[in-house]
Each structure stands twice: as C-alpha cells, then as structure tokens.
Design a protein around this motif. Structure first.
Motif, PDB file in Angstrom:
ATOM      1  N   ALA A 129     -10.887  -2.875 -11.519  1.00 20.40           N
ATOM      2  CA  ALA A 129     -10.569  -1.558 -10.979  1.00 20.40           C
ATOM      3  C   ALA A 129     -11.834  -0.726 -10.794  1.00 20.40           C
ATOM      4  O   ALA A 129     -12.936  -1.149 -11.125  1.00 20.40           O
ATOM      5  CB  ALA A 129      -9.589  -0.848 -11.907  1.00 20.40           C
ATOM      6  N   GLY A 130     -11.633   0.491 -10.248  1.00 24.84           N
ATOM      7  CA  GLY A 130     -12.736   1.424 -10.092  1.00 24.84           C
ATOM      8  C   GLY A 130     -13.028   1.797  -8.661  1.00 24.84           C
ATOM      9  O   GLY A 130     -13.750   2.771  -8.398  1.00 24.84           O
ATOM     10  N   LEU A 131     -12.490   1.028  -7.704  1.00 29.93           N
ATOM     11  CA  LEU A 131     -12.717   1.287  -6.287  1.00 29.93           C
ATOM     12  C   LEU A 131     -11.378   1.344  -5.570  1.00 29.93           C
ATOM     13  O   LEU A 131     -10.451   0.591  -5.894  1.00 29.93           O
ATOM     14  CB  LEU A 131     -13.580   0.192  -5.655  1.00 29.93           C
ATOM     15  CG  LEU A 131     -14.965  -0.054  -6.253  1.00 29.93           C
ATOM     16  CD1 LEU A 131     -15.591  -1.287  -5.618  1.00 29.93           C
ATOM     17  CD2 LEU A 131     -15.868   1.151  -6.052  1.00 29.93           C
ATOM     18  N   ASP A 132     -11.281   2.204  -4.572  1.00 37.61           N
ATOM     19  CA  ASP A 132     -10.084   2.245  -3.754  1.00 37.61           C
ATOM     20  C   ASP A 132     -10.052   1.027  -2.842  1.00 37.61           C
ATOM     21  O   ASP A 132     -11.023   0.276  -2.751  1.00 37.61           O
ATOM     22  CB  ASP A 132     -10.053   3.540  -2.942  1.00 37.61           C
ATOM     23  CG  ASP A 132      -8.636   3.984  -2.594  1.00 37.61           C
ATOM     24  OD1 ASP A 132      -7.726   3.136  -2.623  1.00 37.61           O
ATOM     25  OD2 ASP A 132      -8.445   5.183  -2.303  1.00 37.61           O
ATOM     26  N   ARG A 133      -8.940   0.850  -2.131  1.00 34.27           N
ATOM     27  CA  ARG A 133      -8.761  -0.353  -1.308  1.00 34.27           C
ATOM     28  C   ARG A 133      -9.763  -0.429  -0.158  1.00 34.27           C
ATOM     29  O   ARG A 133     -10.012  -1.505   0.384  1.00 34.27           O
ATOM     30  CB  ARG A 133      -7.341  -0.394  -0.758  1.00 34.27           C
ATOM     31  CG  ARG A 133      -7.036   0.697   0.255  1.00 34.27           C
ATOM     32  CD  ARG A 133      -5.599   0.651   0.728  1.00 34.27           C
ATOM     33  NE  ARG A 133      -5.402   1.558   1.852  1.00 34.27           N
ATOM     34  CZ  ARG A 133      -4.255   1.711   2.476  1.00 34.27           C
ATOM     35  NH1 ARG A 133      -3.189   1.038   2.076  1.00 34.27           N
ATOM     36  NH2 ARG A 133      -4.151   2.537   3.496  1.00 34.27           N
ATOM     37  N   HIS A 134     -10.327   0.723   0.243  1.00 34.21           N
ATOM     38  CA  HIS A 134     -11.263   0.750   1.364  1.00 34.21           C
ATOM     39  C   HIS A 134     -12.685   1.062   0.915  1.00 34.21           C
ATOM     40  O   HIS A 134     -13.534   1.382   1.744  1.00 34.21           O
ATOM     41  CB  HIS A 134     -10.818   1.815   2.381  1.00 34.21           C
ATOM     42  CG  HIS A 134     -10.750   3.194   1.812  1.00 34.21           C
ATOM     43  ND1 HIS A 134      -9.637   3.656   1.154  1.00 34.21           N
ATOM     44  CD2 HIS A 134     -11.656   4.204   1.782  1.00 34.21           C
ATOM     45  CE1 HIS A 134      -9.860   4.899   0.746  1.00 34.21           C
ATOM     46  NE2 HIS A 134     -11.081   5.244   1.111  1.00 34.21           N
ATOM     47  N   GLU A 135     -12.965   0.922  -0.368  1.00 36.09           N
ATOM     48  CA  GLU A 135     -14.274   1.300  -0.895  1.00 36.09           C
ATOM     49  C   GLU A 135     -15.090   0.107  -1.401  1.00 36.09           C
ATOM     50  O   GLU A 135     -15.973   0.265  -2.218  1.00 36.09           O
ATOM     51  CB  GLU A 135     -14.108   2.298  -2.048  1.00 36.09           C
ATOM     52  CG  GLU A 135     -13.552   3.638  -1.607  1.00 36.09           C
ATOM     53  CD  GLU A 135     -13.447   4.631  -2.754  1.00 36.09           C
ATOM     54  OE1 GLU A 135     -13.458   5.839  -2.484  1.00 36.09           O
ATOM     55  OE2 GLU A 135     -13.348   4.193  -3.928  1.00 36.09           O
ATOM     56  N   GLY A 136     -14.813  -1.064  -0.893  1.00 35.95           N
ATOM     57  CA  GLY A 136     -15.532  -2.233  -1.374  1.00 35.95           C
ATOM     58  C   GLY A 136     -17.012  -2.185  -1.066  1.00 35.95           C
ATOM     59  O   GLY A 136     -17.447  -1.590  -0.074  1.00 35.95           O
ATOM     60  N   ASP A 137     -17.803  -2.836  -1.918  1.00 33.91           N
ATOM     61  CA  ASP A 137     -19.252  -2.872  -1.712  1.00 33.91           C
ATOM     62  C   ASP A 137     -19.764  -4.302  -1.657  1.00 33.91           C
ATOM     63  O   ASP A 137     -20.880  -4.609  -2.072  1.00 33.91           O
ATOM     64  CB  ASP A 137     -19.982  -2.080  -2.801  1.00 33.91           C
ATOM     65  CG  ASP A 137     -19.638  -2.543  -4.220  1.00 33.91           C
ATOM     66  OD1 ASP A 137     -18.746  -3.399  -4.370  1.00 33.91           O
ATOM     67  OD2 ASP A 137     -20.267  -2.046  -5.172  1.00 33.91           O
ATOM     68  N   PHE A 138     -18.945  -5.195  -1.113  1.00 37.06           N
ATOM     69  CA  PHE A 138     -19.329  -6.594  -0.962  1.00 37.06           C
ATOM     70  C   PHE A 138     -20.143  -6.756   0.317  1.00 37.06           C
ATOM     71  O   PHE A 138     -19.835  -6.175   1.348  1.00 37.06           O
ATOM     72  CB  PHE A 138     -18.077  -7.468  -0.909  1.00 37.06           C
ATOM     73  CG  PHE A 138     -18.340  -8.919  -0.614  1.00 37.06           C
ATOM     74  CD1 PHE A 138     -19.043  -9.705  -1.511  1.00 37.06           C
ATOM     75  CD2 PHE A 138     -17.887  -9.515   0.558  1.00 37.06           C
ATOM     76  CE1 PHE A 138     -19.293 -11.045  -1.255  1.00 37.06           C
ATOM     77  CE2 PHE A 138     -18.122 -10.844   0.830  1.00 37.06           C
ATOM     78  CZ  PHE A 138     -18.825 -11.614  -0.079  1.00 37.06           C
TER      79      PHE A 138
END
Length: 612
Positions: free
Chosen positions: A460-469
């Motif tokens: 957890a920790g990120l919203d569904r549109h906040e990925g940093d991959f």
C-alpha cells in the motif's frame, strides 16, 4: 542511483505536444511558461526541455499492455480514457474494445500523438543544436551533445512505431511553425525512413555515455538495442514480406544482411556493458500455492524494486505520488479491492497452458475448463479450478497471473486491508480457507477466469494511478531473445544463442532446452517464440511479433476458416474470432489505416492498399 525529475514543461506558445497531428501541428491552446528569449541559456534549460519531452513521449508506449489485447493471450474488455490528459491514455483511444481482429482502422489517436511528439523533439533539437554552435565550454558541449543523443533516440523510437503500424508515413525532421508547411506533405518510403531512423540511432550512439547513474537518462545500450531491433524488423519484412505495403519490395539478400546487423548489435549490448538479468536471472523462491507473502523474482522485476536495474536497457520513468505522472498499471490490471481499480486488462484462460513443467521442461497436460457446480471441480486432476493443477510450473506463472484461491494484498485509501483470495465470479463474498474467513477479491472486470499479478503492486501507500514503476521499452531478456532469433535466421541454432534462451528459462526454474528443441532452425524458433510469449506477456510485443512473422493465420486460422473459440475457466465461451473471414480482414491486421481525417485535410496522403 539518482532519479530524474521530469518537468512537464511547455516552452513556447503553440509548440506541438502530443495533442497535435501531422496536418494540424499547431492547433492547440498555448500554455507558455517561458519565451525562447528567456530560455535556452544553459545546460539546465536544455535538460528541462528534454525531460518535458520524455514526459510526453512515454505516453506513446507506457500502456502497451493494451496492444496484447489484439493477440490470443490477453483480453481487453474496454477502457475509459480522459479526453484532456495525455497521461490518461489518449494515444490508445479509438476503439472501446481491442480485439484480435478489426483493429487496424482504430489508431488515429496514436498516429496524431506520434507526430505531436516528433514536432516537440524537433523543436528541442533545433534549439539545443543552436546552443552548441554558440557554446565554447567543452564540458557544456559534451552535456548538450548527450541531450541531442537522447532526443534523437526518442525520435527514432517514435518513427519506428509509426512505420511498424503504417509502413510509409510522412517524415518530418524539423520544427513545424505553421500548418502551411505540412498541409500538402506526402508519405515517405519506409526504406528512406528506416535509413533516417538508423542515422538518428548512429548519432545517438556516438553521443551517449556508456552508462548513467541518473534514473531516466539514456545511454549507449539503449541506442544499440533499438538499432538492433530496427534491423531485426527490417529483416523480417524483407524475409517474410509485407504485401499490404505495396510500395515495398522484399529482398532476401537485404533480409540476411539485416539479420546479421541485428545480431551484431544485440551481441554488443549483451557483451560490452556488463549488463545482467535482474537478480542475475535467478528464479528465487517459488512461493506456496494459495499464498503471496513470498513470490518469485520475476514478480519483483515488475515492481519499483527493479527501477534502475541493468535489465532495463531502455525505460521511461514515472513520477509516483502527487506528481500527475504516475503509471496506471494497477488501475488497468487490478480489481476493485485494490484502490478501486478496474481490471480492464486480464489474461485469457489459454495463457496458463504456455507455462511449462519445472520437472520436465515440457508443456503440461492442458488444463480443463470445469463448471464449478460439478462436485469434483476443485479436486479433479488438471481442472482449471483445482489449485494443484498449477503446481510445479514455470515460476513466471505464479508471478504473472492469479487463478482460483491465489491471494493478493487488498488496499484501500493507501492502506493494506489484508489478504484477499481470487475466486472467479465470486466477488466480495465470504469464504473460509484453512479455517480463516476472507472476503474474496472483487475482479468483476475479468471474463476469463484469471487476473494479472504481473505489474500489480503488493504493498500500500500509492493510489491506483500513482505508480512509480519504470516502463520497459527494451529489457535485456528481450535482447537475448531477439539475438537468438536473428542469429538463428542466419546460422541456425548455435551454443551461445541456446545458452541465452536457457538463461531466460532459468528465471522460471525450467530445465535447459532438450536437444530436440534445438536441432533445427525451425524447432529453435519455436522455443524462442515460446519464451517470448511467457517472458514478455503484457508488455506489448506479441502483436508486433505476429505481424512481422506473418503468423496471424497460423495462430487463428487461414482465411475462410472456422475461426477459434476462446473459453473461460468455467467452460463458457468468452469470444470467437476469425470465423469465415475473408483475406481482407487479415490484411487489415497486417497494416493500419492512414487516418481518414488526416487524408481529408491533405489529399497527398495516399491510403494503404487494404483500406482503399
């Protein structure tokens, strides 16, 4: 490794971003931050312009998993993209469903945004080259030349996408200041554009450093790998033909030369830079059936854990939380219990059978679709609903997809909600497993019986549109497989290439290829294709592989055939494709339609043969 901070920066009023088309390059609202008289004064200015360009160009590639929906192993049920945000997928809009047939006429948005990106790259190049001409500091000149190399690498990448889809397209290598400059432009031969792409990549290679410690910057291996890929596709078009592009004449001598050039480039990428597969290609721990607290290394390869890893030869970064530049992998691939994600993209039932036995290295007995109402549905041998049917298979299976009773971590409001089991068509229900009560994973978007685990965060920790991959454009594993393909085409199976394919297999804990898989070029090609399917699933490669190999008929059926039915794990028919289709339907898969709105504006734009 330092992270590149990408600024979404527009420098000049009216300069085209991804919202522009070839014949309407300046038709957009100005969003000026700085005029050129204040900008383009320092290396930092040039880097900011480059970073803003990367911010645009990545949105032409970072949702390529949708392209897999136009093949046999991935289902795309649709999508809803924002009409006003490039990072919400506008380049992929056009058809609500992406199916294996009928897609060639639906990509006007991609065409349009590719040219918007090219115009922005040309604008950046024009200004940086002017800066170099006026610069006397050798250190600054070197830095500016590296930025030129990165910009030309991106221009080559975008033009490569254009010719892969449309063949001949207009070629523009200067900034367009007024629509009158392009309103009568004609298409340029793919042969000429291929040469221009190679020229850009040669220049990029000469200017880029061998490596970089800044996440998001490009180096020589990216240019060399992309150049090898261009040569490989050029070889395929010349060897297998491209009859739908009637301006192109294939040549077998040209094909053989291109296969060799591709193999040479890939070999240098593999040997010259000290690159390694993620965690040295080791498979890691298999994890237990029905649990997800331990997963194989292949799963972690597609988490931010792997950002900056040498396996990512060419990748675009994402910003993550509160940047407006996050990846949307979770939103598109996960279910509602993971931050209200929407499961637009899911694996098909037939994909699971591609994962081989870790004991024999061969394909397992095909899974059987079983109605869950049958008393032995969960215990019958080889039943798709029996978790034991998935035991002792390629570790990439558990890393990539979830079947009934597999677990993932639920997340809401950026907090973990506990383990949730996937049970197809049992959404949000109470179930008891080993004496523990769970609420099942709500993935009502899937119609196949599976959902993706690959790319879906387990924390957890990120919203569904906040990925940093970091989205991989080219991975080292892909380079291994492309080298094996190119070398096999000219030399047949060779020990070095076989060893590379076995290294890819090892990450799935599979045995090495048996001798009957490498005794002929045809058998070895089959082994390479098999690895491309399972290694690169949902990365957007399969569609282009099938088209460059002219394999659509092999996968589905010849024109006039019975087609192919696809089922879910319960035995219900999910889809049916290519039923009694004429040859024109296949031709329209092999080459895309030049957008009619572009042709309406510009009568000099000819149309591809199947679309006339």
């Amino acid at each position: 490794m330092k992270r590149l901070k990408i600024k979404y920066l527009t420098l000049i009023a009216g300069i085209a971003l991804l919202s522009a088309s070839c014949s309407d390059l300046l038709n957009q609202e100005p969003t000026t931050d700085l005029g050129s008289e204040q900008f383009w004064k320092s290396v930092n200015d040039a880097e900011s312009a480059l970073n803003g360009t990367k911010s645009d160009i990545r949105y032409l590639f970072n949702r390529d998993y949708y392209l897999d929906g136009m093949t046999e192993y991935v289902k795309v049920r649709g999508n809803v993209f924002s009409a006003d945000k490039a990072n919400d997928g506008r380049a992929y809009t056009g058809k609500y469903k992406m199916d294996p047939i009928g897609y060639g006429g639906q990509w006007a948005a991609m065409y349009r945004y590719c040219y918007g990106g090219i115009n922005r790259i040309n604008y950046v190049l024009e200004n940086i080259e002017r800066m170099i001409a006026n610069e006397s500091n050798p250190t600054n000149i070197k830095s500016l030349n590296e930025i030129v190399g990165e910009a030309k690498l991106m221009r080559a990448l975008v033009y490569f996408r254009l010719i892969m889809m449309w063949g001949d397209v207009p070629y523009i290598d200067k900034r367009i200041n007024d629509n009158s400059e392009v309103e009568n432009i004609s298409r340029t031969s793919i042969t000429v554009i291929k040469t221009k792409i190679i020229d850009d990549l040669n220049d990029a290679f000469s200017k880029l450093p061998e490596s970089t410690n800044v996440l998001g910057r490009f180096a020589k291996p990216a240019a060399q790998a992309l150049r090898g890929k261009v040569y490989l596709y050029w070889a395929c078009w010349n060897h297998f033909g491209w009859p739908e592009l009637d301006t192109f004449t294939p040549n077998e001598e040209e094909a053989q030369a291109a296969y060799k050039a591709a193999a040479d480039d890939f070999r240098h990428v593999i040997d010259d830079y000290g690159l390694t597969l993620f965690r040295n290609g080791e498979p890691g721990m298999p994890g237990e059936l029905g649990k997800a607290d331990v997963l194989p290394n292949y799963f972690d390869l597609f988490m931010p854990t792997a950002n900056g890893d040498p396996e990512f030869v060419f990748a675009f970064t994402h910003g993550g939380t509160n940047t407006g530049q996050g990846d949307q992998l979770m939103r598109d691939l996960a279910g509602r219990d993971l931050e209200y994600s929407q499961c637009w993209v899911s694996p098909r039932f037939c994909l699971a059978d591609r994962y081989q036995s870790v004991e024999t290295g061969e394909f397992c007995t095909p899974l059987m679709a079983v109605n869950p109402s049958q008393p032995d549905a969960r215990t019958r041998q080889n039943s798709a609903l029996n978790p034991q049917s998935y035991a002792n298979r390629d570790y990439r299976l558990k890393s990539s997809i979830m079947w009934d009773y597999e677990m993932c971590m639920g997340m809401m409001s950026k907090k973990e909600t506990g383990w949730i089991p996937f049970i197809y068509k049992t959404w949000g229900s109470t179930v008891t497993i080993d004496g523990v009560n769970y609420i099942t994973y709500n993935t009502d978007g899937t119609t196949s019986g599976y959902v993706f685990r690959k790319f879906v965060r387990n924390y957890a920790g990120l919203d569904r549109h906040e990925g940093d991959f970091n989205w991989p454009v080219i991975r080292l594993a892909d380079v291994y497989l492309m080298y094996a393909e190119a070398d096999n085409a000219i030399n047949g199976p060779q020990p070095y290439a076989i060893d590379l394919v076995n290294k890819i297999r090892h990450r799935g804990n599979l045995p090495v290829l048996k001798s009957n898989k490498t005794d002929t070029p045809e058998h070895f090609f089959d082994a390479i294709e098999q690895e491309r399917i399972v290694e690169l699933i949902a990365e957007g490669h399969r569609l282009f592989d099938l088209r460059r190999w002219r394999a659509i008929e092999r996968v589905w059926c010849p024109p006039g055939g019975e087609g192919k039915k696809l089922y879910d794990t319960h035995g219900a028919q999910e889809d049916e494709y290519f039923v009694n289709q004429n040859e024109l339907s296949y031709q329209r898969c092999y080459i895309f339609q030049i957008p009619e709105d572009e042709r309406n504006k510009n009568p000099n734009l000819t149309q591809n043969k199947p679309w006339r």
